[in-house]
Design an enzyme around this catalytic site. Structure first.
Site, short mmCIF file in Angstrom:
data_model
loop_
_atom_site.label_atom_id
_atom_site.label_comp_id
_atom_site.label_asym_id
_atom_site.label_seq_id
_atom_site.Cartn_x
_atom_site.Cartn_y
_atom_site.Cartn_z
N TYR A 194 -1.94 -0.27 10.98
CA TYR A 194 -2.13 -1.02 9.72
C TYR A 194 -0.91 -0.85 8.81
O TYR A 194 -0.33 -1.84 8.34
CB TYR A 194 -3.41 -0.55 9.01
CG TYR A 194 -3.43 -0.87 7.52
CD1 TYR A 194 -3.54 -2.19 7.06
CD2 TYR A 194 -3.32 0.15 6.57
CE1 TYR A 194 -3.54 -2.48 5.70
CE2 TYR A 194 -3.32 -0.13 5.21
CZ TYR A 194 -3.44 -1.46 4.78
OH TYR A 194 -3.43 -1.73 3.43
N THR A 235 0.82 -1.21 0.00
CA THR A 235 0.00 0.00 0.00
C THR A 235 0.86 1.27 0.00
O THR A 235 1.97 1.28 0.56
CB THR A 235 -0.91 0.00 1.24
OG1 THR A 235 -1.51 1.28 1.39
CG2 THR A 235 -0.16 -0.33 2.52
N ASP A 236 0.31 2.33 -0.55
CA ASP A 236 1.00 3.63 -0.50
C ASP A 236 1.16 4.13 0.94
O ASP A 236 1.99 4.99 1.22
CB ASP A 236 0.27 4.69 -1.36
CG ASP A 236 -1.17 4.97 -0.96
OD1 ASP A 236 -1.67 4.36 0.01
OD2 ASP A 236 -1.80 5.83 -1.62
N GLU A 237 0.36 3.55 1.86
CA GLU A 237 0.42 4.03 3.24
C GLU A 237 1.76 3.76 3.91
O GLU A 237 2.09 4.39 4.92
CB GLU A 237 -0.70 3.41 4.08
CG GLU A 237 -2.08 3.82 3.62
CD GLU A 237 -3.13 3.76 4.71
OE1 GLU A 237 -2.76 3.63 5.89
OE2 GLU A 237 -4.31 3.88 4.37
N LYS A 259 1.86 -3.56 7.36
CA LYS A 259 2.15 -3.78 5.94
C LYS A 259 3.63 -3.57 5.65
O LYS A 259 4.24 -4.33 4.89
CB LYS A 259 1.29 -2.86 5.06
CG LYS A 259 -0.20 -3.15 5.06
CD LYS A 259 -0.57 -4.52 4.49
CE LYS A 259 -0.34 -4.62 3.01
NZ LYS A 259 -0.81 -5.94 2.48
P1 NAD Z 1 -10.25 -6.78 2.05
O1 NAD Z 1 -10.26 -6.41 3.49
O2 NAD Z 1 -11.44 -6.47 1.21
O3 NAD Z 1 -9.99 -8.35 1.89
C1 NAD Z 1 -9.00 -9.02 2.60
C2 NAD Z 1 -9.17 -10.51 2.31
O4 NAD Z 1 -8.13 -11.21 3.01
C3 NAD Z 1 -10.50 -11.07 2.81
O5 NAD Z 1 -11.06 -11.95 1.85
C4 NAD Z 1 -10.11 -11.83 4.07
O6 NAD Z 1 -10.98 -12.92 4.37
C5 NAD Z 1 -8.70 -12.29 3.72
N1 NAD Z 1 -7.89 -12.53 4.91
C6 NAD Z 1 -7.73 -11.71 5.99
N2 NAD Z 1 -6.92 -12.30 6.90
C7 NAD Z 1 -6.55 -13.49 6.37
C8 NAD Z 1 -5.72 -14.53 6.82
N3 NAD Z 1 -5.12 -14.48 8.04
N4 NAD Z 1 -5.53 -15.61 6.04
C9 NAD Z 1 -6.13 -15.68 4.82
N5 NAD Z 1 -6.96 -14.73 4.35
C10 NAD Z 1 -7.16 -13.65 5.12
O7 NAD Z 1 -8.94 -6.14 1.45
P2 NAD Z 1 -8.66 -5.35 0.09
O8 NAD Z 1 -9.08 -3.95 0.24
O9 NAD Z 1 -9.14 -6.17 -1.04
O10 NAD Z 1 -7.05 -5.35 0.10
C11 NAD Z 1 -6.33 -6.43 -0.48
C12 NAD Z 1 -4.86 -6.13 -0.36
O11 NAD Z 1 -4.57 -4.91 -1.04
C13 NAD Z 1 -4.36 -5.95 1.07
O12 NAD Z 1 -3.10 -6.54 1.18
C14 NAD Z 1 -4.27 -4.43 1.24
O13 NAD Z 1 -3.30 -4.10 2.18
C15 NAD Z 1 -3.89 -4.02 -0.17
N6 NAD Z 1 -4.29 -2.65 -0.57
C16 NAD Z 1 -5.60 -2.25 -0.46
C17 NAD Z 1 -5.96 -0.99 -0.92
C18 NAD Z 1 -7.39 -0.48 -0.81
O14 NAD Z 1 -7.61 0.71 -1.01
N7 NAD Z 1 -8.36 -1.31 -0.52
C19 NAD Z 1 -5.00 -0.15 -1.48
C20 NAD Z 1 -3.67 -0.59 -1.57
C21 NAD Z 1 -3.35 -1.87 -1.12
O1 DAU Z 2 -4.08 4.18 0.56
C1 DAU Z 2 -4.30 2.81 0.47
C2 DAU Z 2 -5.14 2.37 1.63
O2 DAU Z 2 -6.44 2.90 1.40
C3 DAU Z 2 -5.22 0.86 1.80
O3 DAU Z 2 -3.94 0.36 2.07
C4 DAU Z 2 -6.18 0.49 2.92
O4 DAU Z 2 -6.32 -0.91 3.00
C5 DAU Z 2 -7.53 1.12 2.63
O5 DAU Z 2 -8.40 0.89 3.71
C6 DAU Z 2 -7.38 2.62 2.41
O6 DAU Z 2 -7.00 3.29 3.63
P1 DAU Z 2 -7.65 4.69 4.04
O7 DAU Z 2 -7.52 4.87 5.50
O8 DAU Z 2 -7.16 5.77 3.15
O9 DAU Z 2 -9.18 4.38 3.60
P2 DAU Z 2 -10.57 4.71 4.30
O10 DAU Z 2 -11.62 4.37 3.30
O11 DAU Z 2 -10.69 4.15 5.66
O12 DAU Z 2 -10.50 6.31 4.42
C7 DAU Z 2 -10.32 7.14 3.29
C8 DAU Z 2 -10.36 8.58 3.75
O13 DAU Z 2 -11.67 8.88 4.21
C9 DAU Z 2 -9.42 8.87 4.90
O14 DAU Z 2 -8.87 10.18 4.77
C10 DAU Z 2 -10.32 8.81 6.13
C11 DAU Z 2 -11.65 9.30 5.58
N1 DAU Z 2 -12.85 8.74 6.25
C12 DAU Z 2 -12.95 7.38 6.33
C13 DAU Z 2 -14.03 6.80 6.92
C14 DAU Z 2 -14.15 5.29 7.03
C15 DAU Z 2 -13.85 9.56 6.73
O15 DAU Z 2 -13.76 10.80 6.62
N2 DAU Z 2 -14.92 8.98 7.34
C16 DAU Z 2 -15.07 7.64 7.46
O16 DAU Z 2 -16.08 7.17 8.04
#
Ligand code: NAD
Ligand code: DAU
Length: 332
Positions: free
Chosen positions: A147, A123-125, A151
């Site tokens: 988190y 992740t970019d985080e 990562k």
């Molecule tokens: P998500 O939370 O929707 O899904 C996570 C999946 O992993 C689920 O199906 C869950 O059951 C499975 N899982 C969790 N713990 C597990 C374990 N111990 N063993 C096996 N499976 C397990 O997540 P997402 O948003 O699809 O993110 C997927 C990947 O991409 C993650 O690694 C996340 O860090 C990364 N990522 C997400 C975002 C975003 O904005 N959503 C951005 C950048 C990177």
């Molecule tokens: O940047 C990549 C990441 O993006 C991934 O690695 C994470 O898995 C994914 O959850 C996401 O993280 P963020 O913290 O950026 O996403 P979230 O949707 O929780 O929040 C996005 C923005 O919105 C952040 O600035 C917080 C704000 N927010 C979020 C929630 C849930 C609100 O203002 N209100 C809310 O209720």
């Protein structure tokens, strides 16, 4: 590659990746290894070809289960993670189990099997917050919440296995991803579904934090490009190039759902809330990847999908989610 293991393939991006590769590579077989936590959902892959998709319910923190499932796989792509920043602030233990130990088990199993490619989805985080400009892959990691620290820990373990044992690890760092099938704790699906139900949209702090939005299909294509054309030991940023302040995103969702700004509810900020994320993705673009879904198209399609697919999110929002929501937003 004929057989790949996808961990976390029942989650949001992982299921998108499973659907994408099964469509793109007709001879490919996917072993989908997923614990089915609250965020995992078999409905996300219910329409894939069962002949080319084997689902294994398992935990990446279980080293033997990971090793067994990886048998015969040419590559592994790890999506499995605890992914929600707010939940990591409530308690980080599961994040360490999955996002750090889980990655260790994957790279250790790959070492023992001699797996050809290991792609760790990150992740970019991990870079932390940036006031101006955009992070490049050579910038140091400086995670600021539990988190992103987990990562980064997983990434470092993966790269340690590359340098120490020659495990062919590639890392991608994606920006904020959106689209269909995203669990409604994340801001985009939370705000869309709350707006549909005329519920308040809890906007953190001053609403001016910036995220760079990436459509899920573009993220999946980027991961696959890095897997097939990237070099072991390298990191690749994946970004949509759509920077938006949260307040602008919120207003756009309200407009697309036909609701008024009176649903916006400013609430107490997230502790340690990163102000802005921005990535330079030139390194992956040099391998031939580019985002294909523009912001207006992507957000309109996403809102429409949640309007059309209440069967998918209503059961989720009425289950475990209610207790989480009360804990997270009840006194805010
Ligand atoms: P998500 O939370 O929707 O899904 C996570 C999946 O992993 C689920 O199906 C869950 O059951 C499975 N899982 C969790 N713990 C597990 C374990 N111990 N063993 C096996 N499976 C397990 O997540 P997402 O948003 O699809 O993110 C997927 C990947 O991409 C993650 O690694 C996340 O860090 C990364 N990522 C997400 C975002 C975003 O904005 N959503 C951005 C950048 C990177
Ligand atoms: O940047 C990549 C990441 O993006 C991934 O690695 C994470 O898995 C994914 O959850 C996401 O993280 P963020 O913290 O950026 O996403 P979230 O949707 O929780 O929040 C996005 C923005 O919105 C952040 O600035 C917080 C704000 N927010 C979020 C929630 C849930 C609100 O203002 N209100 C809310 O209720």
């Amino acid at each position: 590659m004929n057989r790949i293991m996808v961990t976390g393939g029942a989650g949001f991006i992982g299921s998108g990746y499973v659907r994408y590769v099964l469509d793109a590579y007709p001879d490919l077989h996917v072993v989908n290894f997923d614990k089915l936590t609250y965020a995992g959902n078999r409905d996300n892959v219910k329409d894939v070809d069962p002949e080319r998709h084997t689902f294994v319910r398992g935990d990446v923190a279980d080293a033997d289960a990971v090793y067994d499932a990886m048998t015969g796989c040419d590559a592994v792509v790890n999506f499995a993670a605890e992914t929600h920043v707010d939940r990591s602030i409530m308690g980080a233990s599961e994040f360490i189990d999955t996002d750090v130990r889980g990655v260790h088990n994957i790279v250790e199993a790959a070492r023992r099997h001699g797996t050809e490619r290991v792609l760790l989805v990150s992740t970019d985080e991990v870079y932390g917050s940036i006031a101006e400009g955009a992070f490049r892959e050579t910038d140091p990691v400086a995670p600021r919440n539990p988190y992103s620290a987990s990562k980064a820990g997983g990434e470092l373990m993966g790269m340690a296995f590359y340098h120490t044992f020659g495990v062919p690890v590639i890392i991608t760092r994606g920006s904020n991803t959106y689209g269909p099938y995203q669990y409604p704790e994340k801001v985009m699906p939370l705000f869309i579904t709350n707006a549909i139900d005329d519920e308040p949209l809890p906007l953190y702090g001053d609403g001016r934090n910036v995220r760079d939005w990436l459509y899920v299909d573009d993220h999946c294509r980027g991961i696959d490009c890095a897997l097939r054309h990237g070099a072991p030991g390298e990191v690749y940023n994946i970004a949509g190039g759509n920077e938006r302040e949260n307040i602008a995103l919120t207003k756009q969702i309200l407009e697309l759902t036909g609701k008024g700004d009176d649903l916006i509810k400013p609430v107490k900020d997230r502790p340690g809330h990163d102000r802005r994320y921005a990535l330079n993705a030139d390194k992956l673009k040099a391998l031939g990847w580019a985002p294909q879904v523009g912001w207006e198209e992507g957000v309109a399609h996403t809102v429409q999908w949640y309007k059309d697919n209440e069967w998918w999110w209503r059961p989720i929002k009425s289950g475990e989610f209610r207790a989480y929501y009360e804990r997270q937003y009840g006194n805010r």
